[in-house]
Design an enzyme around this catalytic site. Structure first.
Site, PDB file in Angstrom:
ATOM      1  N   GLU A 264      -6.173   0.015  -1.941  1.00 45.12           N
ATOM      2  CA  GLU A 264      -5.524   1.319  -1.811  1.00 45.12           C
ATOM      3  C   GLU A 264      -4.291   1.189  -0.918  1.00 45.12           C
ATOM      4  OE1 GLU A 264      -6.711   5.867  -0.487  1.00 45.12           O
ATOM      5  OE2 GLU A 264      -8.183   4.591  -1.456  1.00 45.12           O
TER       6      GLU A 264
ATOM      7  N   ARG B 219      -6.310   8.458  -7.286  1.00 44.32           N
ATOM      8  CA  ARG B 219      -5.485   7.690  -6.343  1.00 44.32           C
ATOM      9  C   ARG B 219      -4.337   6.986  -7.072  1.00 44.32           C
ATOM     10  NH1 ARG B 219      -8.536  10.469  -4.283  1.00 44.32           N
ATOM     11  NH2 ARG B 219      -9.895  10.105  -2.493  1.00 44.32           N
TER      12      ARG B 219
ATOM     13  N   SER C 229      -8.957   3.936   4.250  1.00 43.48           N
ATOM     14  CA  SER C 229      -9.616   3.184   3.171  1.00 43.48           C
ATOM     15  C   SER C 229      -8.701   2.075   2.663  1.00 43.48           C
ATOM     16  CB  SER C 229      -9.975   4.126   2.018  1.00 43.48           C
ATOM     17  OG  SER C 229     -10.897   5.103   2.446  1.00 43.48           O
TER      18      SER C 229
END
Length: 356
Positions: free
Chosen positions: A351, A180, A255
């Protein structure tokens, strides 16, 4: 359509219109009411060259808006310039017996790209189905799901430096992808991704990944004995819909937190105290601990404070249950992070990108 590259910039030179005081509620999946002081729709990279050298651009903060699925507007007003990536187009630029390379405009919806690939029997993106992001935003966080990441198929991309207006073709290695993560979150933050080139497999050369999560179980329940890219995509969609709320119905950004990545010593110390702690091992020896497990163990799953809460089906999802302000969501998520840190000694990373 022809998508411009570093070597073929195109001829579209119209200065983009700069809108003022634009309501951002339709442009973010959290359904947060905020106002952009300035708003520019970029439909061709040539439009950026004149814009980045203008006095107003050089004196105002700015950020690039894709699908609005991974951002949180923390304030009622964003005083800078919002650049909405609306560059379209999907084209084949090369192919051989086993693979096809596509160049895709940064403003294309990721779900549209996945549908295109499935319709043309191109493999590699099926596990990334139903991710509500634009193609231009996907490399920034190196989107991933169910054992597959964008970095597995990305060949290169065309990035525009928003400080100079210059274009650069960047290879996969130059993007410095991680979990990520990418160079665009660190040393190359101020860029606009105009297009992305992906290398996908042709029929007979697909390598299906069905081992992650519950994909294999869903395929078995459906009686699928010989999986295809289409059946895998359908299983992924079923899995995502069963766990994640539809942002059209409930404000959320998917998320909110990244999974925790720790070294072996840290994991061993945690495992000694929490024997049931789940873990995934990475090639570099580090350990990935699901943030959802940490959050659930702290009692946050399904919990609400006012009109902000954690979704009862997935502990990573922070949701807007009714006309809250961005700051309320940020404060709520920060409390979760503090609780996890106090109990496990792990500081979760957001995130979601926070826009101040």
């Amino acid at each position: 359509m022809f998508l411009p590259t570093e070597n073929h910039p195109g001829q579209f030179c119209t200065r983009p219109q700069m809108e003022e005081y634009v309501d951002l509620l339709p442009y973010n999946t959290f359904h947060i009411a905020s106002t952009a002081r300035y708003f520019v729709r970029v439909q061709h990279p040539d439009q950026l060259e004149a814009l980045v050298h203008s006095p107003i651009f050089q004196t105002r903060p700015h950020f690039v808006l894709g699908g609005g699925n991974n951002i949180l507007f923390a304030n009622d007003t964003y005083k800078g310039i919002v650049l909405k990536n609306e560059i379209s187009g999907i084209e084949i630029i090369s192919q051989d017996e086993k693979h096809t390379a596509l160049r895709v405009g940064g403003g294309v919806a990721w779900t549209a790209l996945v549908s295109y690939c499935l319709d043309h029997r191109l493999g590699g993106l099926e596990n990334l189905s139903l991710i509500p992001v634009t193609v231009g935003a996907a490399p920034i966080q190196n989107i991933g799901a169910y054992g597959v990441e964008l970095s597995d198929v990305l060949e290169s991309l065309c990035a525009i430096d928003l400080a100079t207006g210059s274009r650069r073709q960047m290879s996969n290695a130059e993007c410095q992808f991680g979990y990520r993560d990418s160079v665009f979150k660190h040393t190359s933050k101020d860029v606009f991704i105009a297009s992305v080139t992906v290398r996908l497999s042709k029929p007979g050369n697909h390598r299906l990944n069905t081992t992650y999560g519950s994909i294999q179980q869903i395929l078995e329940n459906r009686g699928v004995q010989a999986p295809t890219i289409q059946s895998v995509a359908e299983a992924v969609c079923q899995l995502r819909r069963s766990k994640l709320p539809d942002p059209k119905l409930l404000g959320n950004a998917g998320s909110f937190f990244k999974n925790a990545v720790v070294d072996r010593l840290t994991y061993d110390a945690l495992q000694a105290v929490h024997p049931t702690i789940p873990v995934f091992s990475r090639a570099d020896g580090s350990k990935v601990i699901p943030a959802a497990w940490l959050i659930e163990r702290c009692g946050w799953k399904g919990r609400r404070i006012g009109r902000v809460g954690v979704y009862d089906q997935h502990a990573l999802v922070v949701a807007n249950y009714g006309s809250v302000k961005g700051f309320d969501i940020l404060e709520f998520a920060s409390r979760i992070r503090e609780d996890v840190n106090n109990r496990f000694g792990i500081w979760l990373e957001f995130e979601v990108t926070i826009i101040i």
